[in-house]
Design an enzyme around this catalytic site. Sequence first.
Site, short mmCIF file in Angstrom:
data_model
loop_
_atom_site.label_atom_id
_atom_site.label_comp_id
_atom_site.label_asym_id
_atom_site.label_seq_id
_atom_site.Cartn_x
_atom_site.Cartn_y
_atom_site.Cartn_z
N ASP A 129 0.81 -1.22 0.00
CA ASP A 129 0.00 0.00 0.00
C ASP A 129 0.84 1.26 0.00
OD1 ASP A 129 -2.59 1.39 0.29
OD2 ASP A 129 -1.82 1.93 2.26
N MET B 198 -7.28 6.05 3.28
CA MET B 198 -7.47 7.15 2.34
C MET B 198 -6.27 7.35 1.40
SD MET B 198 -10.47 8.31 2.86
CE MET B 198 -10.34 9.78 1.86
N ARG B 199 -5.22 6.55 1.56
CA ARG B 199 -4.04 6.76 0.73
C ARG B 199 -4.36 6.57 -0.75
NH1 ARG B 199 -0.55 3.78 3.34
NH2 ARG B 199 0.48 5.47 4.43
N ALA B 200 -5.21 5.59 -1.06
CA ALA B 200 -5.54 5.34 -2.46
C ALA B 200 -6.21 6.55 -3.10
CB ALA B 200 -6.46 4.12 -2.57
N VAL C 97 -3.46 9.20 -3.73
CA VAL C 97 -2.57 8.81 -4.81
C VAL C 97 -3.28 8.93 -6.16
CG1 VAL C 97 -1.29 6.89 -5.83
CG2 VAL C 97 -1.12 7.34 -3.39
#
Length: 707
Positions: free
Chosen positions: A194, A275-277, A280
Site C-alpha cells: 500500500d 485514504m491513501r488510495a 494517490v
Amino acid sequence: MASVPYPFTAVVGMSDMRLSLLLNAISPAIGGVLVRGEKGTAKSTIVRGLTALMPDVPVVTGCRFSCDPAAPDPACPDGPHEAGGSEERPARMVELPVGASEDRLVGALDIERALSEGVKAFEPGLLADAHRGILYVDEVNLLHDHLVDLLLDAAAMGASYVEREGVSVRHAARFLLVGTMNPEEGELRPQLLDRFGLTVEVAASREPDQRVEVVRRRLDYDADPEGFAARWAAEEGELRERIAAARALLPDVVLGDAVLRQIAAVCAGFEVDGMRADIVMARTAGALAAWAGRTEVREEDVRQAALLALPHRRRRNPFDAPGLDEDKLDQILEEFGADDDPEPDPEPDGGPEDGPDGPGGGQPPQDGDGGTDGPQGQDAQAPHDQTPHDQPQLPEQPQAPEPAPADPKAHSRNAEEEAPGGGEKAAVAAGDPFRTRRLDVPGLGEGADGRRSRARTAHGRTTGARRPQGTLTKLHLAATVQAAAPHQVARGRSGPGLVVRRDDLREAVREGREGNLVLFVVDASGSMAARKRMSAVKGAVLSLLLDAYQRRDKIGMITFRKAEAELALPPTSSVEAGAARLESLPTGGRTPLAAGLLKAHEVLRVERLRDASRRPLLVVVTDGRSTGGPDPLARTSRAARLLGAEGVASVVVDCEAGPVRLGLARELARDLQGTAVTLDELRADSVSALVRDVRGQGTHHTTRRAA
C-alpha cells in the site's frame, strides 16, 4: 556495463511502466512505482534510462546531503549553509542492494564519539545519496521488512531519522522510489504494498516480430553504444523538454469536485482500506493531465489513475495476484460521471503517434509497440487491461471430506487400493482454509527476521548485553555505563562527564522471532484418495501455507506417491507457488513414505549449506501408512530416525480418519522425535486444539495450553 545508458525512448513496449515512471518524475508526491514481473525483462535498464532524462540538480557546494541552494534544509547535518557556493550535477540513481544493512540505508552514527566527545559524527547512507534523485530497489520483496519500513517511511515523510540511544540526526530524503520484484520469489506484505504509489505488471512479449525488434536494437546498442544513443538523441531531448513542461504546468492543474467524487466512488467501490488510495489517485490524475498538456482533469485520467494505483490495494486473498475488474471500474465511472465534463479524446493506439490529450499521451516516442526481453533495455508490455489469472485462487466451494470406513483391516487393503497403473485420481479442490496453531522450532535461533520461532534479532525486546561484534548499532546504555564506572578515577575524571572508552561499549542483545524453512512432505498416495480425504488434507496444507506466508517463512514441498518422491517445489519465498502446486496435485498409487522422508533429508542437507542460519521445520502430512518394496514400515522407521538423530524439528499431521485407527502417524512422530497433531488439533479455533512445541533431538513429546 556500457558507460552510455540505453535510451529510454528506445525501449520497445513497456508502456505502463514507462508512463508510471514519467508520472512520478512529474509529481514525486505520487509515491513511487512497484514493478512486478518475471526475470529478464530489464526493469533496471528502463529506470537508468529515466535517470538520463531528469534535469540537472543544483546543490550547495560540499553538502553531502544535496541541499537546494534556493531553499537549504535548516536541519541539514552539514549546515547551516551560507549564501552562494552552488553547483549543478546530474540527477543520481542510487541502487539499494538486497543485503544492505540498516546503517547502509539510513546512515551510521558514531556512538563512541557521541558519548565521549558530545559530537554527532554522522556518515550519510543511501537515503542521503538518493535525495532529489531516484532510489532503485531491485527485488524489494526480498528485503527485510524493517528495511522496507524505513525506506517507505522516508519516502512518505521526505526525511530520514537516525536515532541511537537519545542521539538523533535528521536530514531531507525526497526521491523517486522504484521497486521491482519477481512474484515467484514471494509477495510483499499488504501494508508495504500500500505504501507504493503505483504498481505495474511486466512480462516478456510472446510476439516474434516484437522480439525481433528487441534483439535488433540490443545488438545495435552493444556494437556501438554512443552511436546508438546519438540516433535517439532527438527523441530523448523532446521527452526531456516535455517532462519539464509538465512539471511547470502541474501546479495549475485543477481537480474539480466531480472528478474528486469519481475518485472517491472508485476507491469505495473497490473497498480499498484507508485514504491513501484516494490521495494517490488524485495526484496521479493531475500528473496525467499535466503530461497531456491540460489544466483540467478528465474522466480518462481518473480511469488510467485507477488502473495504476488500485490493483495492489484492493482487498484480496494472500494468494491472489493484484488486478482490477475493468468492467466494474467503467460502471462506477459512468454512474458517477459528470454531465458537463469535456468529451474524452479518442483512445490512442499506444504507438509513437499518440497525441498529448489521451492516456496514450503518456508514452514516449518510439518505433514499435512490442515487448522486450534481455539484460538491457528490452522489456515487454503487460497491458493494464489484462488481469493475471494464473495465480492460485482459494476455492469457493470445496468438497467436503468424507470419513474413512470403520475397517480394522484397512491397512491390509492398501495393495488393492494402490495397485500400480490404475490408481491415479484427478486433482481435487482444497477444502476451506482455516487459522492454524503456531508450530515453533524449539531453542533460540539467529535466522532472518520473521514471526515464527524465537531468535536473536536486530529488533525485538532487549534481553541482555555483550561486547560489540562488528560495528556498534544497538547501544546498551546501562551496561556501557556500568562497564565504564569502575575506571573513572584511574582515567583521571575531574568533571561531571563520564570518561568512556571503546572497550566499555556494550551492545544490546535482543530477542524477537525468525522466519524458518517450512518443508512440507505431503502424502498423495491412493490411501489418501481412496477415502476421499484429500480435499481436507489440501485444505490443511493450504492453511499451513497461509500461516507460513504471514510468518515470513520460506517453504518447500515434497510429494510422494506411486514408487517415488518428488520435490514439487524447491525452497522458495513464494508461498503462492506452493499453493499452485498443491491445487494441481494428483493422487493415487502406493505410499513410498520412506522415499519422501529421504528426499526431505537430502533437501534439508543442501539448504543447510546454502543458509545455515535458517532453521528448518519439517511438516509431514500423512496417515502413516507405508507400502511398496520389502518391509516398507521398517524402512520408513529408519528414515524417520535419521532425521530425528540430526535434530530436525518436525510435526506429523495425522490424516487418519474413522473410529478405528492404526496410529501409524504417531509412531512416525516418535521416530522423528517430533510431535503429532490431528487435523482437528491443527485448528486454532478447535476446542481440543493445543499449542504444541515441536521437539528437537533428544526431547520427548510435550504439550502446553494456549495462552
